[in-house]
Scaffold this active site. Structure first.
Site, PDB file in Angstrom:
ATOM      1  N   ARG A 176      -6.494  -1.080   2.913  1.00 37.46           N
ATOM      2  CA  ARG A 176      -6.113  -0.724   4.282  1.00 37.46           C
ATOM      3  C   ARG A 176      -7.373  -0.313   5.031  1.00 37.46           C
ATOM      4  NH1 ARG A 176      -5.570   4.966   4.672  1.00 37.46           N
ATOM      5  NH2 ARG A 176      -4.224   4.775   6.497  1.00 37.46           N
ATOM      6  N   ARG A 180      -7.374   4.402  14.371  1.00 33.27           N
ATOM      7  CA  ARG A 180      -6.795   5.527  15.112  1.00 33.27           C
ATOM      8  C   ARG A 180      -6.821   5.235  16.601  1.00 33.27           C
ATOM      9  NH1 ARG A 180     -10.296  10.337  12.478  1.00 33.27           N
ATOM     10  NH2 ARG A 180      -9.478  10.251  10.360  1.00 33.27           N
TER      11      ARG A 180
END
Length: 374
Positions: A176, A180
């Site tokens: 992953r 953000r």
């Protein structure tokens, strides 16, 4: 005839975090431990070397972070932590960007100002360049974050790190990539983080206080004699070496560190700056004084060079492909046959650990053993 009692309950091979925590906990419970290490110092890879009043992280930058209050409280027995927050920078094609990937990064990359704008670009690029079944690291990264982020921050840096083209690396290396959509440069999401005031040696010295330790001791050169000293061995070195490589040699990536002393107060204005471009052989520069907000008149930087590993070099990162995992599983089966040897830590378990994870692993191992002994 009564057998002669061994001198120690536990011989701990390796004075890194796993071994030090183990020895500390067992000593608290009236077990006698001897801790040995091949190096000329205690502390393993968290060891700090003081130069010019600066604590230099000798084996690469270590930033403590955890969400586990139990582990946070545990390390705070031995040191007070400052409020250092890891906010690395990334240099790519002559331009500096904030990490991890966040709204500051996207503004620097595209000029976007809202999460909706940034997300739209990433989604568009993922749809255009991604694939549903990535076969290599490049395809995986493109499928997670799109072309611009991949080519600016991931491709060349990762190829330097692993010494292979991204198309030759397995997709699972990147499971992953955190993205953000806030203006937050804090690299870790963990609630507790910081650097021990005075460096990591304060923690190691606290853990090993009152415990017999010996440095410059090569377990394999004195194996027979050392094994005769204790009822049980706690082994934290390379598991394949313990079994004399009978199932083959496990593979790693190594690192080389070049330190430079500069007669200036501030070299780069940040503790960590990544160098993405392949034109730089190193992957990052660490400026150690910034970990502890130092005000010294001089500064020390470290350039970090990834290298191919051989037995003469330090083993840092396990190469967790199918071949190596197969070899490791053979050694793990061997280790489970030995009732008097406890294998623990990143080399003995052939896996990467963060510091809080290694402490938790050692504490768990102690609890398991005490449960059996009860």
């Amino acid at each position: 005839m009564k057998l002669k009692e061994k001198e120690y309950d536990y011989l701990v091979v390796g004075a890194g975090l796993f071994g030090s925590v183990f020895a500390h906990e067992m000593t608290k419970r009236s077990k006698k431990c001897l801790v040995i290490d091949k190096r000329n110092h205690l502390g393993g890879n968290v060891y700090c070397e003081e130069k010019e009043g600066i604590n230099v992280h000798k084996y690469g930058a270590h930033i403590f972070h955890t969400n586990d209050k139990r582990i946070w409280d545990y390390v705070n027995q031995f040191a007070s932590f400052n409020n250092y927050i890891n906010s690395p920078l990334s240099l790519s094609k002559g331009k500096l960007y904030n990490l991890p990937f966040n709204m500051n990064t996207f503004y620097q990359l595209w000029g976007t100002q809202t999460p909706q704008e940034a997300k739209a670009i990433i989604d568009e690029q993922v749809a255009k360049y991604g694939t549903k079944s990535p076969k290599n690291l490049e395809e995986q990264a493109l499928s997670l974050v799109g072309k611009d982020i991949y080519e600016t921050f991931i491709k060349e840096y990762t190829e330097k790190q692993w010494g292979k083209k991204a198309t030759e690396l397995p997709a699972f290396i990147i499971k992953r990539l955190p993205v953000r959509y806030t203006y937050n440069n804090n690299y870790f999401n963990d609630r507790y983080q910081g650097i021990p005031i005075g460096g990591y040696n304060t923690i190691i010295n606290g853990l090993l206080k009152g415990i017999e330790t010996k440095t410059n001791v090569d377990f394999f050169k004195e194996r027979e004699q050392l094994e005769g000293l204790a009822d049980k061995i706690v082994y934290t070195g390379k598991i394949d070496e313990f079994f004399d490589y009978k199932h083959g040699q496990l593979e790693y990536r190594s690192l080389r560190f070049e330190n430079e002393l500069h007669a200036i107060e501030n070299y780069q204005g940040n503790a960590v700056v990544n160098y993405n471009d392949s034109s730089f052989a190193f992957t990052r520069i660490i400026e150690h004084k910034h970990f502890e907000f130092g005000k010294q008149s001089k500064t020390i930087i470290t350039k970090e060079y990834p290298e191919a590993w051989d037995p003469s070099k330090e083993a840092y990162y396990p190469i967790n492909n199918d071949k190596n995992q197969g070899v490791y599983q053979e050694y793990k089966k061997e280790s489970q046959k030995l009732s008097n040897v406890i294998f623990g830590g990143r080399l003995a378990e052939y896996r990467y650990y963060d510091m809080h994870q290694i402490i938790a692993s050692s504490l768990t191992k102690v609890e398991e053993i005490l449960g059996i002994e009860k």
